[in-house]
Design a protein around this motif. Structure first.
Motif, PDB file in Angstrom:
ATOM      1  N   ILE A   1       0.832  -1.206   0.000  1.00  0.00           N
ATOM      2  CA  ILE A   1       0.000   0.000   0.000  1.00  0.00           C
ATOM      3  C   ILE A   1       0.863   1.251   0.000  1.00  0.00           C
ATOM      4  N   SER A   2       1.879   1.252   0.883  1.00  0.00           N
ATOM      5  CA  SER A   2       2.713   2.443   1.036  1.00  0.00           C
ATOM      6  C   SER A   2       4.052   2.059   1.641  1.00  0.00           C
ATOM      7  N   MET A   3       5.093   2.754   1.235  1.00  0.00           N
ATOM      8  CA  MET A   3       6.425   2.547   1.797  1.00  0.00           C
ATOM      9  C   MET A   3       6.818   3.709   2.718  1.00  0.00           C
ATOM     10  N   ASP A   4       5.841   4.541   3.076  1.00  0.00           N
ATOM     11  CA  ASP A   4       6.156   5.738   3.844  1.00  0.00           C
ATOM     12  C   ASP A   4       6.157   5.518   5.353  1.00  0.00           C
ATOM     13  N   TRP A   5       5.590   4.405   5.810  1.00  0.00           N
ATOM     14  CA  TRP A   5       5.486   4.229   7.267  1.00  0.00           C
ATOM     15  C   TRP A   5       6.831   3.825   7.876  1.00  0.00           C
ATOM     16  N   ASP A   6       6.925   3.997   9.198  1.00  0.00           N
ATOM     17  CA  ASP A   6       8.191   3.797   9.901  1.00  0.00           C
ATOM     18  C   ASP A   6       8.188   2.598  10.841  1.00  0.00           C
ATOM     19  N   TRP A   7       7.053   2.342  11.507  1.00  0.00           N
ATOM     20  CA  TRP A   7       6.986   1.218  12.447  1.00  0.00           C
ATOM     21  C   TRP A   7       5.712   0.418  12.240  1.00  0.00           C
ATOM     22  N   PHE A   8       5.835  -0.883  12.398  1.00  0.00           N
ATOM     23  CA  PHE A   8       4.743  -1.852  12.282  1.00  0.00           C
ATOM     24  C   PHE A   8       4.316  -2.246  13.694  1.00  0.00           C
ATOM     25  N   ILE A   9       3.036  -2.007  14.032  1.00  0.00           N
ATOM     26  CA  ILE A   9       2.528  -2.268  15.378  1.00  0.00           C
ATOM     27  C   ILE A   9       1.418  -3.312  15.299  1.00  0.00           C
ATOM     28  N   THR A  10       1.548  -4.390  16.083  1.00  0.00           N
ATOM     29  CA  THR A  10       0.525  -5.425  16.107  1.00  0.00           C
ATOM     30  C   THR A  10      -0.358  -5.258  17.335  1.00  0.00           C
ATOM     31  N   LEU A  11      -1.665  -5.309  17.099  1.00  0.00           N
ATOM     32  CA  LEU A  11      -2.657  -5.236  18.172  1.00  0.00           C
ATOM     33  C   LEU A  11      -3.722  -6.298  17.938  1.00  0.00           C
ATOM     34  N   SER A  12      -4.309  -6.783  19.020  1.00  0.00           N
ATOM     35  CA  SER A  12      -5.465  -7.659  18.907  1.00  0.00           C
ATOM     36  C   SER A  12      -6.705  -6.887  19.342  1.00  0.00           C
ATOM     37  N   ALA A  13      -7.864  -7.491  19.139  1.00  0.00           N
ATOM     38  CA  ALA A  13      -9.113  -6.836  19.514  1.00  0.00           C
ATOM     39  C   ALA A  13      -9.210  -6.600  21.014  1.00  0.00           C
ATOM     40  N   SER A  14      -8.397  -7.293  21.798  1.00  0.00           N
ATOM     41  CA  SER A  14      -8.437  -7.170  23.255  1.00  0.00           C
ATOM     42  C   SER A  14      -7.439  -6.154  23.797  1.00  0.00           C
ATOM     43  N   ASP A  15      -6.711  -5.470  22.908  1.00  0.00           N
ATOM     44  CA  ASP A  15      -5.772  -4.430  23.319  1.00  0.00           C
ATOM     45  C   ASP A  15      -6.464  -3.072  23.356  1.00  0.00           C
TER      46      ASP A  15
ATOM     47  N   ALA B   1       3.717   2.598  29.663  1.00  0.00           N
ATOM     48  CA  ALA B   1       3.415   1.767  28.499  1.00  0.00           C
ATOM     49  C   ALA B   1       2.494   2.511  27.541  1.00  0.00           C
ATOM     50  N   ALA B   2       2.518   2.087  26.279  1.00  0.00           N
ATOM     51  CA  ALA B   2       1.659   2.701  25.270  1.00  0.00           C
ATOM     52  C   ALA B   2       0.331   1.974  25.128  1.00  0.00           C
ATOM     53  N   PHE B   3       0.334   0.654  25.397  1.00  0.00           N
ATOM     54  CA  PHE B   3      -0.870  -0.165  25.242  1.00  0.00           C
ATOM     55  C   PHE B   3      -0.999  -1.099  26.440  1.00  0.00           C
ATOM     56  N   ALA B   4      -2.227  -1.550  26.684  1.00  0.00           N
ATOM     57  CA  ALA B   4      -2.472  -2.524  27.744  1.00  0.00           C
ATOM     58  C   ALA B   4      -3.381  -3.616  27.198  1.00  0.00           C
ATOM     59  N   ARG B   5      -3.310  -4.780  27.823  1.00  0.00           N
ATOM     60  CA  ARG B   5      -4.154  -5.902  27.473  1.00  0.00           C
ATOM     61  C   ARG B   5      -4.201  -6.862  28.657  1.00  0.00           C
ATOM     62  N   ARG B   6      -5.253  -7.696  28.875  1.00  0.00           N
ATOM     63  CA  ARG B   6      -6.238  -7.951  27.866  1.00  0.00           C
ATOM     64  C   ARG B   6      -7.573  -7.452  28.391  1.00  0.00           C
ATOM     65  N   PHE B   7      -8.278  -6.626  27.623  1.00  0.00           N
ATOM     66  CA  PHE B   7      -9.551  -6.058  28.029  1.00  0.00           C
ATOM     67  C   PHE B   7     -10.699  -6.919  27.505  1.00  0.00           C
ATOM     68  N   ASN B   8     -11.699  -7.093  28.339  1.00  0.00           N
ATOM     69  CA  ASN B   8     -12.905  -7.778  27.912  1.00  0.00           C
ATOM     70  C   ASN B   8     -13.886  -6.770  27.333  1.00  0.00           C
ATOM     71  N   GLU B   9     -14.756  -7.243  26.461  1.00  0.00           N
ATOM     72  CA  GLU B   9     -15.745  -6.367  25.853  1.00  0.00           C
ATOM     73  C   GLU B   9     -16.649  -5.772  26.929  1.00  0.00           C
ATOM     74  N   GLY B  10     -16.871  -4.461  26.831  1.00  0.00           N
ATOM     75  CA  GLY B  10     -17.734  -3.792  27.790  1.00  0.00           C
ATOM     76  C   GLY B  10     -17.079  -3.512  29.127  1.00  0.00           C
ATOM     77  N   ASP B  11     -15.771  -3.712  29.233  1.00  0.00           N
ATOM     78  CA  ASP B  11     -15.066  -3.458  30.484  1.00  0.00           C
ATOM     79  C   ASP B  11     -15.200  -1.976  30.838  1.00  0.00           C
ATOM     80  N   PRO B  12     -15.752  -1.666  32.019  1.00  0.00           N
ATOM     81  CA  PRO B  12     -15.980  -0.253  32.366  1.00  0.00           C
ATOM     82  C   PRO B  12     -14.703   0.565  32.462  1.00  0.00           C
ATOM     83  N   ILE B  13     -13.567  -0.094  32.646  1.00  0.00           N
ATOM     84  CA  ILE B  13     -12.325   0.665  32.744  1.00  0.00           C
ATOM     85  C   ILE B  13     -11.976   1.340  31.417  1.00  0.00           C
ATOM     86  N   LEU B  14     -12.497   0.815  30.313  1.00  0.00           N
ATOM     87  CA  LEU B  14     -12.244   1.442  29.015  1.00  0.00           C
ATOM     88  C   LEU B  14     -12.860   2.836  28.961  1.00  0.00           C
TER      89      LEU B  14
END
Length: 409
Positions: free
Chosen positions: A148-162, A323-336
């Motif tokens: 798609i593009s060669m302009d990006w600098d870092w590849f970050i992996t996330l799951s739906a629970s992050d 930290a930049a990210f946290a896991r693992r969150f459940n759906e509807g978790d009030p802390i979000l």
């Protein structure tokens, strides 16, 4: 927005819905980035500039399975910034209905259409997060993002629970001053119990040749620990440089392919492949920062599916961790909601506006409340940036003092 090999197995009802969405939302569903006639954004800068002092561009791969469509969409809005690129993938555990719903949700958000930087993998393929199919999917995502593009600098992996615990403006600000070849990945050469339970045991992942999500299985034979390369292991969640991801995909020497063949029959290869490749490559072994910038409470021994137990009790530690990210969150978790309100300043059911939005409708929580945009090449961090900045500065300073970073682990 692009749909990569959009699944053809749609009912006539959903074909009608998608056709309607296409006609309403843009003139090109597959090649996106076009505004409908009703959109009236005022742009100062739409295309990210790439120069000395400019913020980086992150390429996000966000993945999930059955029931994760809404979680992925919420996560996307929380980590969204016009500079970045985003690739979303729901595996074969999802129905075509859920996958198409995610695609339509993305196309319905006017900011995503305006900047054309969110894409969806339309073809479903089977994945088991324990097996090599998960590694294959991650490499596929990197290959798509490079195409798609060669302009990006870092590849970050996330799951739906992050979920992010700093804003994108904070993250962009901190990474602006960093060398673009750094790789943030938690790793160690002390494989301990994993040597016999995972490394030497031969695992077979049927998802490499079956169309439905299928559990991996093990064969009776075992193999000896490799001596042609040294095994490293760690967290499966990574922030890797574009240069290293190009090496993984194109491999100008044989090491990436050799390791890929080996880890095809290892359980949890996402916990070892990138780590081993980085630390066995002379070109990259001194580009590592031994931290994935995630706040995770692991089981003992670590488990890919471990959850944060009583997450509310970890809130203060999570926020002050840097930290930049946290896991693992459940759906509807009030802390979000607390993260949305206190840290991200996220409008109700909306995209983080921060400083990118220069003019908005007052007292509005609607997603389309932004009327015009500042330059996307200028980021202004918030008060939570200090913890992240202190952590990253300390990590980089400590690692640069090591003559051979991988050998010291």
């Amino acid at each position: 927005m692009r749909i990569f090999r959009f699944s053809p197995w749609l009912s006539s009802f959903w074909v009608a819905i998608l056709v309607f969405a296409i006609l309403v939302f843009s003139t090109s569903f597959l090649h996106g980035g076009l505004l409908s006639r009703g959109d009236e954004f005022e742009f100062v800068n739409k295309v990210p500039s790439k120069g000395s002092g400019d913020p980086p561009i992150f390429a996000y791969y966000i993945s999930g399975t059955h029931g994760d469509s809404e979680k992925i969409f919420r996560l996307l809005k929380a980590v969204y910034h016009p500079r970045n690129r985003y690739l979303l993938h729901l595996d074969a555990g999802c129905s075509s209905w859920e996958r198409n719903k995610l695609a339509v949700s993305v196309q319905s958000e006017r900011r995503f259409r305006a900047f054309g930087n969110v894409d969806v993998v339309g073809q479903a393929y089977a994945i088991d997060q324990i097996g090599s199919s998960a590694l294959s999917a991650t490499l596929h995502a990197a290959a798509i993002l490079l195409k798609i593009s060669m302009d990006w600098d870092w590849f970050i992996t996330l799951s739906a629970s992050d979920y992010p615990i700093v804003s994108q403006e904070d993250l962009l600000h901190v990474f602006t001053s960093l060398p673009r070849d750094l790789n943030f990945i938690h790793y160690t050469s002390n494989i301990e119990w994993k040597e016999y339970v995972r490394i030497n045991q031969i695992a077979v992942d049927p998802n490499l040749y079956l169309s439905e999500n299928t559990p991996i299985f093990y064969v009776k034979e075992i193999r000896v620990t490799p001596d042609a390369f040294k095994i490293f292991t760690g967290s499966p969640w990574v922030i890797l440089s574009r240069h290293f991801m190009e090496y993984c995909i194109h491999g100008w020497d044989n090491l990436p392919r050799k390791l890929l063949m080996y880890f095809a029959n290892v359980a949890f290869p996402l916990e070892s492949y990138f780590h081993t490749l980085l630390c066995n490559s002379p070109d990259f072994q001194n580009t590592t920062i031994n931290n994935d910038l995630r706040y995770i409470v692991w089981d003992s021994p670590p488990n890919l599916d471990s959850q944060l137990l009583n997450l509310s009790s970890h809130y203060e530690g999570m926020v002050t961790s840097g930290a930049a990210f946290a896991r693992r969150f459940n759906e509807g978790d009030p802390i979000l909601l607390k993260v949305d309100e206190d840290i991200l300043r996220l409008p109700m059911d909306g995209v983080v506006l921060r400083k990118s939005c220069s003019r908005s409708l007052l007292n509005q929580s609607r997603e389309d409340s932004c009327l015009s945009w500042n330059s996307i090449n200028v980021v202004k961090p918030g008060p939570y940036v200090k913890k992240l900045e202190a952590l990253v500065s300390k990590l980089v300073a400590n690692e640069t003092l090591r003559l051979n970073r991988c050998n010291s682990r």
